[in-house]
Design a protein around this motif. Structure first.
Motif, PDB file in Angstrom:
ATOM      1  N   PHE A  30       0.826  -1.213   0.000  1.00 39.99           N
ATOM      2  CA  PHE A  30       0.000   0.000   0.000  1.00 39.99           C
ATOM      3  C   PHE A  30       0.860   1.263   0.000  1.00 39.99           C
ATOM      4  O   PHE A  30       0.550   2.229  -0.705  1.00 39.99           O
ATOM      5  CB  PHE A  30      -0.949   0.001   1.200  1.00 39.99           C
ATOM      6  CG  PHE A  30      -2.155  -0.883   1.026  1.00 39.99           C
ATOM      7  CD1 PHE A  30      -3.256  -0.440   0.297  1.00 39.99           C
ATOM      8  CD2 PHE A  30      -2.193  -2.154   1.579  1.00 39.99           C
ATOM      9  CE1 PHE A  30      -4.370  -1.243   0.122  1.00 39.99           C
ATOM     10  CE2 PHE A  30      -3.308  -2.973   1.409  1.00 39.99           C
ATOM     11  CZ  PHE A  30      -4.397  -2.523   0.679  1.00 39.99           C
ATOM     12  N   TYR A  31       1.936   1.253   0.782  1.00 38.95           N
ATOM     13  CA  TYR A  31       2.822   2.421   0.849  1.00 38.95           C
ATOM     14  C   TYR A  31       3.519   2.662  -0.493  1.00 38.95           C
ATOM     15  O   TYR A  31       3.659   3.807  -0.935  1.00 38.95           O
ATOM     16  CB  TYR A  31       3.874   2.246   1.949  1.00 38.95           C
ATOM     17  CG  TYR A  31       3.446   2.771   3.301  1.00 38.95           C
ATOM     18  CD1 TYR A  31       3.885   4.016   3.753  1.00 38.95           C
ATOM     19  CD2 TYR A  31       2.614   2.029   4.133  1.00 38.95           C
ATOM     20  CE1 TYR A  31       3.506   4.507   4.998  1.00 38.95           C
ATOM     21  CE2 TYR A  31       2.223   2.502   5.377  1.00 38.95           C
ATOM     22  CZ  TYR A  31       2.666   3.742   5.802  1.00 38.95           C
ATOM     23  OH  TYR A  31       2.276   4.233   7.030  1.00 38.95           O
ATOM     24  N   THR A  32       3.954   1.575  -1.140  1.00 36.65           N
ATOM     25  CA  THR A  32       4.635   1.697  -2.438  1.00 36.65           C
ATOM     26  C   THR A  32       3.700   2.308  -3.474  1.00 36.65           C
ATOM     27  O   THR A  32       4.075   3.226  -4.213  1.00 36.65           O
ATOM     28  CB  THR A  32       5.137   0.321  -2.926  1.00 36.65           C
ATOM     29  OG1 THR A  32       6.081  -0.192  -1.976  1.00 36.65           O
ATOM     30  CG2 THR A  32       5.808   0.410  -4.290  1.00 36.65           C
ATOM     31  N   LEU A  33       2.472   1.810  -3.523  1.00 31.71           N
ATOM     32  CA  LEU A  33       1.492   2.339  -4.476  1.00 31.71           C
ATOM     33  C   LEU A  33       1.192   3.810  -4.187  1.00 31.71           C
ATOM     34  O   LEU A  33       1.149   4.640  -5.106  1.00 31.71           O
ATOM     35  CB  LEU A  33       0.203   1.507  -4.422  1.00 31.71           C
ATOM     36  CG  LEU A  33      -0.855   1.824  -5.488  1.00 31.71           C
ATOM     37  CD1 LEU A  33      -0.335   1.502  -6.894  1.00 31.71           C
ATOM     38  CD2 LEU A  33      -2.144   1.051  -5.227  1.00 31.71           C
ATOM     39  N   ALA A  34       1.013   4.142  -2.919  1.00 29.76           N
ATOM     40  CA  ALA A  34       0.715   5.534  -2.532  1.00 29.76           C
ATOM     41  C   ALA A  34       1.879   6.461  -2.888  1.00 29.76           C
ATOM     42  O   ALA A  34       1.659   7.584  -3.360  1.00 29.76           O
ATOM     43  CB  ALA A  34       0.414   5.604  -1.039  1.00 29.76           C
ATOM     44  N   ARG A  35       3.114   5.994  -2.689  1.00 25.75           N
ATOM     45  CA  ARG A  35       4.294   6.808  -3.038  1.00 25.75           C
ATOM     46  C   ARG A  35       4.367   7.065  -4.539  1.00 25.75           C
ATOM     47  O   ARG A  35       4.699   8.166  -4.973  1.00 25.75           O
ATOM     48  CB  ARG A  35       5.587   6.099  -2.585  1.00 25.75           C
ATOM     49  CG  ARG A  35       5.958   6.406  -1.162  1.00 25.75           C
ATOM     50  CD  ARG A  35       7.420   6.151  -0.855  1.00 25.75           C
ATOM     51  NE  ARG A  35       7.655   6.450   0.547  1.00 25.75           N
ATOM     52  CZ  ARG A  35       7.537   5.574   1.532  1.00 25.75           C
ATOM     53  NH1 ARG A  35       7.185   4.336   1.255  1.00 25.75           N
ATOM     54  NH2 ARG A  35       7.753   5.924   2.783  1.00 25.75           N
ATOM     55  N   ASP A  36       4.049   6.027  -5.323  1.00 24.81           N
ATOM     56  CA  ASP A  36       4.081   6.181  -6.779  1.00 24.81           C
ATOM     57  C   ASP A  36       3.018   7.184  -7.252  1.00 24.81           C
ATOM     58  O   ASP A  36       3.249   7.955  -8.178  1.00 24.81           O
ATOM     59  CB  ASP A  36       3.862   4.827  -7.461  1.00 24.81           C
ATOM     60  CG  ASP A  36       5.070   3.898  -7.303  1.00 24.81           C
ATOM     61  OD1 ASP A  36       6.142   4.392  -6.921  1.00 24.81           O
ATOM     62  OD2 ASP A  36       4.933   2.682  -7.557  1.00 24.81           O
ATOM     63  N   ILE A  37       1.849   7.159  -6.597  1.00 23.79           N
ATOM     64  CA  ILE A  37       0.778   8.108  -6.935  1.00 23.79           C
ATOM     65  C   ILE A  37       1.234   9.529  -6.599  1.00 23.79           C
ATOM     66  O   ILE A  37       1.049  10.459  -7.385  1.00 23.79           O
ATOM     67  CB  ILE A  37      -0.527   7.778  -6.173  1.00 23.79           C
ATOM     68  CG1 ILE A  37      -1.095   6.431  -6.648  1.00 23.79           C
ATOM     69  CG2 ILE A  37      -1.577   8.879  -6.369  1.00 23.79           C
ATOM     70  CD1 ILE A  37      -2.170   5.881  -5.731  1.00 23.79           C
ATOM     71  N   MET A  38       1.845   9.681  -5.418  1.00 20.50           N
ATOM     72  CA  MET A  38       2.287  11.006  -4.985  1.00 20.50           C
ATOM     73  C   MET A  38       3.380  11.551  -5.912  1.00 20.50           C
ATOM     74  O   MET A  38       3.361  12.726  -6.282  1.00 20.50           O
ATOM     75  CB  MET A  38       2.778  10.977  -3.539  1.00 20.50           C
ATOM     76  CG  MET A  38       2.972  12.371  -2.959  1.00 20.50           C
ATOM     77  SD  MET A  38       2.811  12.453  -1.166  1.00 20.50           S
ATOM     78  CE  MET A  38       4.442  11.925  -0.694  1.00 20.50           C
ATOM     79  N   ALA A  39       4.314  10.679  -6.308  1.00 17.84           N
ATOM     80  CA  ALA A  39       5.395  11.105  -7.209  1.00 17.84           C
ATOM     81  C   ALA A  39       4.825  11.562  -8.541  1.00 17.84           C
ATOM     82  O   ALA A  39       5.248  12.578  -9.100  1.00 17.84           O
ATOM     83  CB  ALA A  39       6.377   9.950  -7.417  1.00 17.84           C
TER      84      ALA A  39
END
Length: 210
Positions: free
Chosen positions: A163-172
């Motif tokens: 979940f954190y990886t996906l959220a980071r990619d969205i934020m980037a």
């Protein structure tokens, strides 16, 4: 008026065949709990969790969709507006893995073109019953150009990380889009500033044009 307690709001979607463990993944992430007696999701359900992501407070609104065919028309409506999608299969079910390709087609048909995607091989605690190797999961993710992770909702393996990886990619992606918009706006402003001022015609010049 209530003050906003987060910097970003990301809508995430869990999709995949019925019984691959989507609801268990959601509960492990949102409640840090596991219950293997969940009944199949009817239509759609969601949970919210606010996380700290590189100094920003991000509210994750995570939608859990039903995998059964009869609910497909209900759940496809939720693809629109999703910023990130976790495609989940069960490593002990060859069929659920094969169906990831169908779920990918659903995303292409119903979701935004720039949605972030990630393939999840769930139930990695059941290694003795494995039907899908980790290498095949990784190869499929490479084929689609997305990230891949094996998880276990039961043993809390890689659930937070997914979940954190996906959220980071969205934020980037969101920050990059914002930067390009800012740069385009700045370039447009500079271009307008460089344009020579339009000279106003005198009364005599206007008369000669008539």
């Amino acid at each position: 008026m209530a003050t906003k307690t987060y910097d970003h709001l990301f809508k995430l979607l869990l999709i995949g065949d019925s019984a691959v463990g989507k609801t268990c993944l959601l509960f492990r992430f949102s409640e840090d709990a596991f219950n293997n007696t969940f009944i199949s999701t009817i239509g759609i359900d969601f949970k919210i969790r606010v996380v700290d992501l590189d100094g920003k407070r991000v509210k994750l609104q995570i939608w859990d969709t039903a995998g059964q065919e009869r609910f497909r028309t209900i759940t496809t409506a939720y693809y629109r507006g999703a910023m990130g999608i976790l495609l989940v299969y069960d490593i002990t079910s060859e069929r659920s893995f094969e169906n990831i390709k169908n779920w990918m087609r659903n995303i292409e048909d119903h979701a935004s073109a720039d949605v972030e995607k990630m393939i999840i091989g769930n139930k990695c605690d059941k290694n003795a019953e494995r039907q899908v190797s980790k290498e095949r999961g990784e190869a499929l993710a490479i084929e689609y150009g997305v990230k891949f992770m094996e998880t276990s909702a039961k043993d809390a393996i890689n659930v937070e990380e997914a979940f954190y990886t996906l959220a980071r990619d969205i934020m980037a992606k969101a920050e990059k889009k914002l930067e390009s918009q800012h740069a385009a706006g700045k370039a447009g402003h500079q271009l307008r500033a460089q344009e020579p001022p339009k000279k106003s015609m005198s009364w005599l010049q206007r008369c000669t044009l008539l």
